[in-house]
Design an enzyme around this catalytic site. Sequence first.
Site, mmCIF file in Angstrom:
data_model
loop_
_atom_site.group_PDB
_atom_site.id
_atom_site.type_symbol
_atom_site.label_atom_id
_atom_site.label_comp_id
_atom_site.label_asym_id
_atom_site.label_seq_id
_atom_site.Cartn_x
_atom_site.Cartn_y
_atom_site.Cartn_z
ATOM 1 N N ALA A 1 4.406 -0.175 12.559
ATOM 2 C CA ALA A 1 5.876 -0.306 12.623
ATOM 3 C C ALA A 1 6.438 -0.720 11.270
ATOM 4 O O ALA A 1 7.429 -1.433 11.185
ATOM 5 C CB ALA A 1 6.260 -1.312 13.707
ATOM 6 N N GLY B 1 6.788 4.099 10.170
ATOM 7 C CA GLY B 1 6.859 4.047 11.632
ATOM 8 C C GLY B 1 8.271 3.737 12.109
ATOM 9 O O GLY B 1 8.786 4.370 13.041
ATOM 10 N N GLY C 1 -1.520 1.276 8.389
ATOM 11 C CA GLY C 1 -2.414 1.202 7.235
ATOM 12 C C GLY C 1 -1.679 0.842 5.970
ATOM 13 O O GLY C 1 -0.548 0.358 6.016
ATOM 14 N N ARG D 1 -2.573 9.267 -3.264
ATOM 15 C CA ARG D 1 -2.773 9.143 -1.814
ATOM 16 C C ARG D 1 -4.261 8.966 -1.505
ATOM 17 O O ARG D 1 -4.624 8.209 -0.609
ATOM 18 C CB ARG D 1 -2.214 10.381 -1.114
ATOM 19 C CG ARG D 1 -0.697 10.547 -1.276
ATOM 20 C CD ARG D 1 -0.234 11.866 -0.700
ATOM 21 N NE ARG D 1 1.200 12.093 -0.848
ATOM 22 C CZ ARG D 1 1.783 12.601 -1.941
ATOM 23 N NH1 ARG D 1 1.047 12.918 -2.995
ATOM 24 N NH2 ARG D 1 3.078 12.792 -1.979
ATOM 25 N N ASP E 1 6.772 17.869 1.830
ATOM 26 C CA ASP E 1 6.769 18.665 0.594
ATOM 27 C C ASP E 1 7.567 19.951 0.799
ATOM 28 O O ASP E 1 8.314 20.393 -0.079
ATOM 29 C CB ASP E 1 5.319 19.003 0.202
ATOM 30 C CG ASP E 1 4.417 17.815 0.397
ATOM 31 O OD1 ASP E 1 4.210 17.045 -0.543
ATOM 32 O OD2 ASP E 1 3.954 17.627 1.540
ATOM 33 N N ARG F 1 11.118 19.058 0.648
ATOM 34 C CA ARG F 1 11.525 18.824 -0.756
ATOM 35 C C ARG F 1 11.717 20.161 -1.481
ATOM 36 O O ARG F 1 12.668 20.345 -2.246
ATOM 37 C CB ARG F 1 10.451 17.977 -1.455
ATOM 38 C CG ARG F 1 10.435 16.540 -0.980
ATOM 39 C CD ARG F 1 9.184 15.777 -1.423
ATOM 40 N NE ARG F 1 9.275 14.372 -1.042
ATOM 41 C CZ ARG F 1 8.226 13.559 -0.908
ATOM 42 N NH1 ARG F 1 6.996 13.989 -1.108
ATOM 43 N NH2 ARG F 1 8.415 12.293 -0.568
ATOM 44 N N ARG G 1 12.454 23.088 -0.125
ATOM 45 C CA ARG G 1 13.652 23.777 0.386
ATOM 46 C C ARG G 1 14.933 23.155 -0.166
ATOM 47 O O ARG G 1 15.890 23.859 -0.478
ATOM 48 C CB ARG G 1 13.647 23.755 1.913
ATOM 49 C CG ARG G 1 12.549 24.630 2.503
ATOM 50 C CD ARG G 1 12.395 24.388 3.982
ATOM 51 N NE ARG G 1 13.519 24.870 4.756
ATOM 52 C CZ ARG G 1 13.802 24.453 5.992
ATOM 53 N NH1 ARG G 1 13.035 23.553 6.581
ATOM 54 N NH2 ARG G 1 14.841 24.939 6.630
ATOM 55 N N HIS H 1 -1.365 17.697 1.367
ATOM 56 C CA HIS H 1 -0.183 16.867 1.105
ATOM 57 C C HIS H 1 -0.609 15.932 -0.031
ATOM 58 O O HIS H 1 -1.128 14.851 0.186
ATOM 59 C CB HIS H 1 0.209 16.060 2.345
ATOM 60 C CG HIS H 1 1.261 15.014 2.058
ATOM 61 N ND1 HIS H 1 2.479 15.314 1.510
ATOM 62 C CD2 HIS H 1 1.262 13.660 2.225
ATOM 63 C CE1 HIS H 1 3.188 14.209 1.361
ATOM 64 N NE2 HIS H 1 2.464 13.188 1.779
HETATM 65 N N1 NAI Z 1 2.584 11.711 5.512
HETATM 66 C C1 NAI Z 1 3.583 11.463 4.656
HETATM 67 O O1 NAI Z 1 4.300 12.386 4.231
HETATM 68 C C2 NAI Z 1 3.825 10.056 4.257
HETATM 69 C C3 NAI Z 1 2.881 9.122 4.571
HETATM 70 N N2 NAI Z 1 3.061 7.822 4.213
HETATM 71 C C4 NAI Z 1 1.973 6.919 4.569
HETATM 72 O O2 NAI Z 1 2.301 6.230 5.787
HETATM 73 C C5 NAI Z 1 1.553 5.012 5.840
HETATM 74 C C6 NAI Z 1 2.487 3.858 6.181
HETATM 75 O O3 NAI Z 1 3.383 3.646 5.107
HETATM 76 P P1 NAI Z 1 4.499 2.502 5.197
HETATM 77 O O4 NAI Z 1 5.101 2.499 6.541
HETATM 78 O O5 NAI Z 1 5.361 2.638 4.008
HETATM 79 O O6 NAI Z 1 3.591 1.200 5.042
HETATM 80 P P2 NAI Z 1 3.934 -0.257 5.597
HETATM 81 O O7 NAI Z 1 3.015 -1.172 4.878
HETATM 82 O O8 NAI Z 1 5.399 -0.492 5.540
HETATM 83 O O9 NAI Z 1 3.515 -0.174 7.131
HETATM 84 C C7 NAI Z 1 2.213 -0.047 7.569
HETATM 85 C C8 NAI Z 1 2.075 -0.874 8.831
HETATM 86 O O10 NAI Z 1 0.777 -0.669 9.375
HETATM 87 C C9 NAI Z 1 0.427 -1.878 10.022
HETATM 88 N N3 NAI Z 1 -1.006 -1.933 10.264
HETATM 89 C C10 NAI Z 1 -2.007 -2.086 9.379
HETATM 90 N N4 NAI Z 1 -3.191 -2.099 10.014
HETATM 91 C C11 NAI Z 1 -2.926 -1.927 11.322
HETATM 92 C C12 NAI Z 1 -3.738 -1.865 12.478
HETATM 93 N N5 NAI Z 1 -5.073 -2.003 12.418
HETATM 94 N N6 NAI Z 1 -3.131 -1.716 13.666
HETATM 95 C C13 NAI Z 1 -1.781 -1.604 13.753
HETATM 96 N N7 NAI Z 1 -0.963 -1.674 12.696
HETATM 97 C C14 NAI Z 1 -1.542 -1.826 11.496
HETATM 98 C C15 NAI Z 1 0.900 -2.955 9.052
HETATM 99 O O11 NAI Z 1 1.018 -4.215 9.695
HETATM 100 C C16 NAI Z 1 2.229 -2.377 8.587
HETATM 101 O O12 NAI Z 1 3.324 -2.878 9.340
HETATM 102 C C17 NAI Z 1 0.881 4.878 4.451
HETATM 103 O O13 NAI Z 1 -0.462 5.290 4.530
HETATM 104 C C18 NAI Z 1 1.687 5.821 3.586
HETATM 105 O O14 NAI Z 1 0.974 6.273 2.455
HETATM 106 C C19 NAI Z 1 4.193 7.402 3.575
HETATM 107 C C20 NAI Z 1 5.188 8.304 3.275
HETATM 108 C C21 NAI Z 1 5.069 9.715 3.551
HETATM 109 C C1 PYR Z 2 4.103 8.783 0.122
HETATM 110 C C2 PYR Z 2 4.014 10.209 0.393
HETATM 111 O O1 PYR Z 2 3.012 10.708 0.843
HETATM 112 C C3 PYR Z 2 5.144 11.050 0.082
HETATM 113 O O2 PYR Z 2 6.275 10.571 -0.034
HETATM 114 O O3 PYR Z 2 4.950 12.254 -0.090
#
Ligand code: NAI
Ligand code: PYR
Length: 310
Positions: A8, A12, A76, A85, A145, A148, A150, A172
């Site tokens: 969250a 999230g 995470g 990443r 991506d 972005r 588009r 990604h």
């Molecule tokens: N797929 C995409 O396009 C994108 C992916 N991300 C990725 O999303 C992930 C989350 O990023 P943010 O929300 O910014 O990080 P954040 O640090 O704000 O949130 C991560 C949350 O995961 C929780 N957490 C950690 N271990 C846990 C567990 N074992 N069980 C339950 N909760 C747990 C933490 O307490 C924290 O609240 C990162 O890996 C980030 O790189 C971020 C932006 C774009």
């Molecule tokens: C952090 C990430 O994966 C993104 O913004 O593309």
Amino acid sequence: MKIGIVGAGQVGASAAYAVALLGSAREIVLIDLDPALAAAQAEDISHATPFGSATDIRAGEYADLTGAEVIIIAAGVSQKPRETRLDLLARNAEVFRIVTGEVLNHAPDAILLIASNPVDIMTGITVRLTGLPAHRVIGSGTILDTARFRVLLGQHLDVDPRSVHAYVLGEHGDSEVLSWSSAAVGASIFGDVALARGKPVTEDVRARIDVGVRRAAYRIIEGKGATYYGIGAGLARLVAAIGGDERSVHSVSIMTPEIEGVRDVPLSLPRILGKGGVLGDVMPEISAEERLALKASAQMLKDTLDAVHV
Ligand SMILES: NC(=O)C1=CN([C@@H]2O[C@H](COP(=O)(O)OP(=O)(O)OC[C@H]3O[C@@H](n4cnc5c(N)ncnc54)[C@H](O)[C@@H]3O)[C@@H](O)[C@H]2O)C=CC1
Ligand SMILES: CC(=O)C(=O)O
């Protein structure tokens, strides 16, 4: 539809906020290692629902996932400035060992939407850990991506990005492939429209847009520490596509039997999404140069996943 979101934090919570505004689910359960954070996010987002949709949002425990049709995993660690990443892999693989076991215990029939990075590898790891079929473990992959790409193509032509049809394929991440050769505006070839409008796609234009897409996360993280609005909206869009059995096309990442001669690799291609998850692929015609880049991206992802022992 009931959905769960594990993690969250910024991603999230942004996904939950976007789902609540779009109304793509009726019920959202937020779970985090930090229950106070999950509770605060749920309370804050619930105050947006009178302006958006009739969505019930609450914090919960894994047992509260029972009956959820879709579960987003955004738990995470995230990148710090100058991290890639892929640098997150070992830490997030540990988190996923715990999270996927809990999710499977309480919602064995759910479709999993993976957001945590490195998202393609985390998608492959989730398939290994859960034994679920590939079409039910969907990484958000290059949806961001692609969005972005588009946006920047639309800005170049002064056209609504929703009328620009173009995809980013592969990882990604740094090796992703912007498919210029298959980009279209309406039903016309992007390059032809650009020429006709007096805005040809020169080498400089290509380079500027390529950096704009490929380096977006690094720029935004340098400026504000994280990216979350774009991916939050994208995840909400995927929830709507699955929940509504839309059969709409999105560039998501799943374990792919074969691409450009590389076997069993998690990566993004345009795919049809509906009630059962991924229902099929819609591979565009791409240039020889793009095929080579896609092969290299796929090989890198395969080698990285093969080196992970979970
Ligand atoms: N797929 C995409 O396009 C994108 C992916 N991300 C990725 O999303 C992930 C989350 O990023 P943010 O929300 O910014 O990080 P954040 O640090 O704000 O949130 C991560 C949350 O995961 C929780 N957490 C950690 N271990 C846990 C567990 N074992 N069980 C339950 N909760 C747990 C933490 O307490 C924290 O609240 C990162 O890996 C980030 O790189 C971020 C932006 C774009
Ligand atoms: C952090 C990430 O994966 C993104 O913004 O593309």
